[in-house]
Scaffold this active site. Structure first.
Site, mmCIF file in Angstrom:
data_model
loop_
_atom_site.group_PDB
_atom_site.id
_atom_site.type_symbol
_atom_site.label_atom_id
_atom_site.label_comp_id
_atom_site.label_asym_id
_atom_site.label_seq_id
_atom_site.Cartn_x
_atom_site.Cartn_y
_atom_site.Cartn_z
ATOM 1 N N TRP A 101 -56.025 32.741 33.017
ATOM 2 C CA TRP A 101 -55.433 31.626 33.772
ATOM 3 C C TRP A 101 -56.003 31.580 35.176
ATOM 4 C CZ3 TRP A 101 -54.111 28.565 30.321
ATOM 5 C CH2 TRP A 101 -53.396 28.953 29.189
ATOM 6 N N ASP A 168 -49.710 30.734 41.098
ATOM 7 C CA ASP A 168 -49.347 30.289 39.758
ATOM 8 C C ASP A 168 -48.268 31.254 39.271
ATOM 9 O OD1 ASP A 168 -49.099 29.728 37.068
ATOM 10 O OD2 ASP A 168 -51.236 29.961 36.593
ATOM 11 N N LYS A 192 -42.285 28.514 29.958
ATOM 12 C CA LYS A 192 -42.102 29.949 29.762
ATOM 13 C C LYS A 192 -40.722 30.397 30.217
ATOM 14 C CE LYS A 192 -46.828 30.346 29.252
ATOM 15 N NZ LYS A 192 -48.035 29.818 29.866
HETATM 16 C C1 PLP Z 1 -49.209 29.369 30.173
HETATM 17 C C2 PLP Z 1 -49.829 29.535 31.487
HETATM 18 C C3 PLP Z 1 -50.631 28.525 32.055
HETATM 19 C C4 PLP Z 1 -50.965 27.237 31.341
HETATM 20 O O1 PLP Z 1 -49.906 26.376 31.405
HETATM 21 P P1 PLP Z 1 -49.991 24.896 30.812
HETATM 22 O O2 PLP Z 1 -48.663 24.357 31.203
HETATM 23 O O3 PLP Z 1 -50.170 25.038 29.322
HETATM 24 O O4 PLP Z 1 -51.124 24.196 31.438
HETATM 25 C C5 PLP Z 1 -51.139 28.743 33.326
HETATM 26 N N1 PLP Z 1 -50.891 29.870 33.988
HETATM 27 C C6 PLP Z 1 -50.136 30.862 33.472
HETATM 28 C C7 PLP Z 1 -49.886 32.106 34.271
HETATM 29 C C8 PLP Z 1 -49.584 30.721 32.199
HETATM 30 O O5 PLP Z 1 -48.846 31.707 31.683
#
Ligand code: PLP
Length: 356
Positions: A101, A168, A192
């Site tokens: 990511w 993030d 999540k």
């Molecule tokens: C799942 C995830 C993403 C991607 O998220 P999307 O909403 O599918 O674009 C980005 N960063 C992290 C840390 C993730 O766990």
């Protein structure tokens, strides 16, 4: 609850939330219409959006400079939207590469400006969090990924920096107490730990915006979304509603402090079993282990298929590791009850006795 759901994302949501959402799907709040059938400009939805935004502010204890937005496009859109809004072509942003990511965020930032990789854990398959690095002079911001969903690593010490910190937090938002005011921008896909897929939380300091020289398309401009209180265009109404319900649920649980205690208990229980059970071993550096995504393998890989089948029979769902790293990953987000973690631990013990 029908199964023990360890999915990494989309992942389990609290039962009460699903129950309320299912009722709203048929008749929202006695209006005689589904929540899917009301205007996003109706009083009812304005209230939902206002609640969702103020719950974020309250739970994270954000200071007044912050704005809270619920946007489309997932965290992956933020990989692009962040540099689009913050980084001019001649400027440099610092990124720490802790996995897929983070790498994707880096890839997008390079489309808009210069990127300096301040540190990386690629040398050991992203199994740890880089510790000693120096922040280069003059970078516009530093970007980190607070929890690395795929590898099961997590920043337990947020770096002290004198540049805006961008994070993030897709897979550990609302899971632990942090001084969120130390950040300048935080984003997280909801699916999540905060709600369903289809909406992304962005928390941003207004004072860092409006400083790049490029023209920003309206829909990508944070300032436009702030001005319209996160309803510039039709928001993902149902996803915002379920996120609002999940945030209310979290508040009822006692907020982030209370959920953090439970998350620590769950993680401690599972890691203890992984460390003591002769069949299993953890893959992340012990000091950097994630309290959200617990990654492990079997000392005898030829048993992995059988263990997975055994779990399936025991109604344990979603523990297959990410396709890039293999092994197992048990995601134990806020909604996961301690009982399910206990159940997984007992199942691992039973499996070890059978193969001992
Ligand atoms: C799942 C995830 C993403 C991607 O998220 P999307 O909403 O599918 O674009 C980005 N960063 C992290 C840390 C993730 O766990």
């Amino acid at each position: 609850m029908q199964v023990h759901n360890f999915n990494a994302g989309p992942s389990m949501l609290p039962n009460e939330v699903l129950y309320k959402a299912s009722k709203a799907l048929i008749d929202f709040d006695g209006l005689g219409m589904s929540i899917l059938e009301i205007s996003h400009r109706s009083e009812a939805f304005l209230q939902i959006m206002a609640n969702a935004r103020s719950l974020v502010r309250e739970l994270m204890q954000l200071d007044d400079d912050f704005e809270v937005l619920f946007l489309h496009g997932g965290a992956s859109t933020q990989f692009m939207q962040v540099p689009f809004n913050l980084l001019d072509e001649h400027e440099t942003a610092g990124y720490i590469d802790t996995g897929v990511w983070a790498s994707r965020a880096i890839h997008e930032a390079k489309l808009f400006g210069k990127v300096e990789i301040v540190a990386s854990s690629a040398d050991r398959q992203y199994s740890y969090i880089p510790k000693s690095f120096t922040i280069p002079e003059g970078i516009k911001y530093l970007h980190i990924t607070t929890n690395n969903t795929i590898y099961g690593t997590q920043w337990h010490q947020i770096p002290e920096v004198n540049v805006p910190l961008v994070a993030d937090m897709s897979s550990d938002i609302f899971s632990r107490q942090l001084d969120f005011n130390r950040f300048s921008l935080i984003y997280a896909g909801a699916q999540k730990n905060m709600g369903p897929a289809g909406v992304t939380l962005v928390v941003v300091r207004k004072s860092i915006l409006g400083k790049v020289s490029r023209k920003i398309p309206t829909i990508l401009d944070y300032l436009v979304h702030i001005q319209h209180e996160s309803i510039y265009n039709t928001p993902p109404v149902f996803a915002v509603y379920i996120s609002m319900l999940t945030l209310s649920w979290l508040k009822e649980q006692g907020g982030i402090a209370a959920i953090e205690k439970r998350n620590e208990q769950k993680a401690a229980l599972l890691y203890k079993e992984i460390d003591e059970n002769p069949l299993f071993r953890g893959t992340a550096a012990p000091e950097d282990r994630s309290k959200m995504n617990v990654c492990f393998v079997m000392n005898d890989p030829s048993l992995e298929k059988e263990f997975l089948e055994f779990c399936k029979k025991e109604d344990i769902v979603g523990i297959k590791g990410h396709r890039l790293v293999g092994g197992f990953r048990a995601s134990i987000y806020n909604a996961m009850p301690l009982e399910s973690v206990q159940y997984l631990v007992e199942s691992m013990r039973y499996f070890a006795r059978k193969h001992g």
